[in-house]
Design a protein around this motif. Sequence first.
Motif, PDB file in Angstrom:
ATOM      1  N   THR A 187      -4.705   6.063   1.654  1.00  0.00           N
ATOM      2  CA  THR A 187      -4.226   5.171   0.605  1.00  0.00           C
ATOM      3  C   THR A 187      -4.196   5.874  -0.746  1.00  0.00           C
ATOM      4  OG1 THR A 187      -5.021   3.201   1.753  1.00  0.00           O
ATOM      5  CG2 THR A 187      -4.685   3.014  -0.625  1.00  0.00           C
ATOM      6  N   PRO A 237      -1.096   6.703  10.914  1.00  0.00           N
ATOM      7  CA  PRO A 237      -0.488   5.468  11.437  1.00  0.00           C
ATOM      8  C   PRO A 237       0.986   5.612  11.828  1.00  0.00           C
ATOM      9  CG  PRO A 237      -1.799   4.988   9.488  1.00  0.00           C
ATOM     10  CD  PRO A 237      -1.732   6.481   9.596  1.00  0.00           C
ATOM     11  N   ARG A 254      -1.858  -4.849   7.280  1.00  0.00           N
ATOM     12  CA  ARG A 254      -1.845  -6.276   6.943  1.00  0.00           C
ATOM     13  C   ARG A 254      -0.942  -6.565   5.751  1.00  0.00           C
ATOM     14  NH1 ARG A 254      -4.772  -8.873  10.172  1.00  0.00           N
ATOM     15  NH2 ARG A 254      -4.410 -10.784   8.978  1.00  0.00           N
ATOM     16  N   THR A 300       0.840  -1.200   0.000  1.00  0.00           N
ATOM     17  CA  THR A 300       0.000   0.000   0.000  1.00  0.00           C
ATOM     18  C   THR A 300       0.870   1.243   0.000  1.00  0.00           C
ATOM     19  OG1 THR A 300      -1.759  -1.145   1.207  1.00  0.00           O
ATOM     20  CG2 THR A 300      -1.785   1.262   1.261  1.00  0.00           C
ATOM     21  N   GLN A 311      -5.009  -2.390  10.887  1.00  0.00           N
ATOM     22  CA  GLN A 311      -5.143  -2.123   9.460  1.00  0.00           C
ATOM     23  C   GLN A 311      -3.874  -2.418   8.673  1.00  0.00           C
ATOM     24  OE1 GLN A 311      -4.836   0.117  11.829  1.00  0.00           O
ATOM     25  NE2 GLN A 311      -3.957   2.073  11.140  1.00  0.00           N
ATOM     26  N   GLN A 316      -0.647  -2.334  14.109  1.00  0.00           N
ATOM     27  CA  GLN A 316      -1.980  -1.751  14.011  1.00  0.00           C
ATOM     28  C   GLN A 316      -2.864  -2.668  13.170  1.00  0.00           C
ATOM     29  OE1 GLN A 316      -1.115   2.106  12.353  1.00  0.00           O
ATOM     30  NE2 GLN A 316       0.220   2.668  14.062  1.00  0.00           N
TER      31      GLN A 316
END
Length: 377
Positions: A84, A249, A193, A76, A191, A189
């Motif tokens: 994103t 993040p 992944r 990402t 999110q 975190q």
Amino acid sequence: MATPLRVLIHGGGIGGLTLATALARRGHTVEIAELRDEVDALGVGIIQPSNALHVMREIGVLDDRLAAGFEWEILTIADPAGNTLAEIPQPRMGDAPSNNGIPRPALAQVLNSAAVAAGAKIRFGTTITELTDDGSGVDVTLSDGSSGRWDLVAGFDGIGSPLRTRLYGDRYTPEYTGFANWRVTVPRQPQVRGVVMGTAGKDAKALLTPITEELMYLGAVFAESEDFRPDPERAHEQLTERLAMFSGPVAEALATVTDPASVVYSRISQVTVEEPWHVGRVVLAGDAAHASTPHIAQGAAMAVEDALVLAESLDAGSDVAAALEAWEARRRPRAMWVQAMSRAVLKQETGNETTPEEDELLKVGIPGAAHVLVKPY
């Protein structure tokens, strides 16, 4: 070769342990001389892309490797606030997964256990003190006072390779690129992944890389003077200052870092041994021969590919000399492409001028490089 060989591996890191496992599983007698006193690994986590995981499958450790890490498939790209910008699927080599992050100590344990189970012997706290190659074998004395005669000595002893210095003097010392890597392990975190690359133009890039269900690491590259070292009392604050343009993040990850000792700082250097990577029955591989910058995550992958291809070449060769010639003919073009591509990406990302040759490489791009590197090695 039909006759089993006696092989001494100098260095018990990722490449050395992979070679030990591959050779011992083929019936060769293998010992590793490792300077550290125990199984350990410096740093935080590591990404192993699909070509490296394919090697893990070939030496029988892929399942253990995956169980100790975090498998992912999507890269990402995000803005400094964490929004994103793009999602890029990552390719696979054969039926190996796309990518897996893992803590370096966990990977060291997996590979060490595999090498020992295959029959390799590891001598901790030892290094080569004397070496004589008479053409038909190599007589070696180790720092623990032991000695032996070997058919082959393989140097997987890293970018600062003492074996390289023994072979070539100071002709191939590490070249500092002017940039350094900051890394720290933080709680993962939910999110995150897969790798999340946050970009703020040429000023900064921050990566969040999952390495277990519970952990990820934050990594960032900055231009640093050659003599700079983080303040041991406030390294975490210095990293936060360098990433001040990030929120979301990255800022949340930084907020969890309170111990300056948890920040790992390493200068980014490279090595290119331009002469043959083997002298008689002594061969260099991995970072000892062709250390790259980390910008396409292929340093360790090149080391484990070196190891597996060396084992295969010894299987197929009529003698050690022929095997080493065949091995280098396969490995040098790929490793040199990775080194050149990695350096070009570093220069592009940091706003430094690139050469026309590097511009041609950059037309491939990071996604294109990933597709090139899941082709057979």
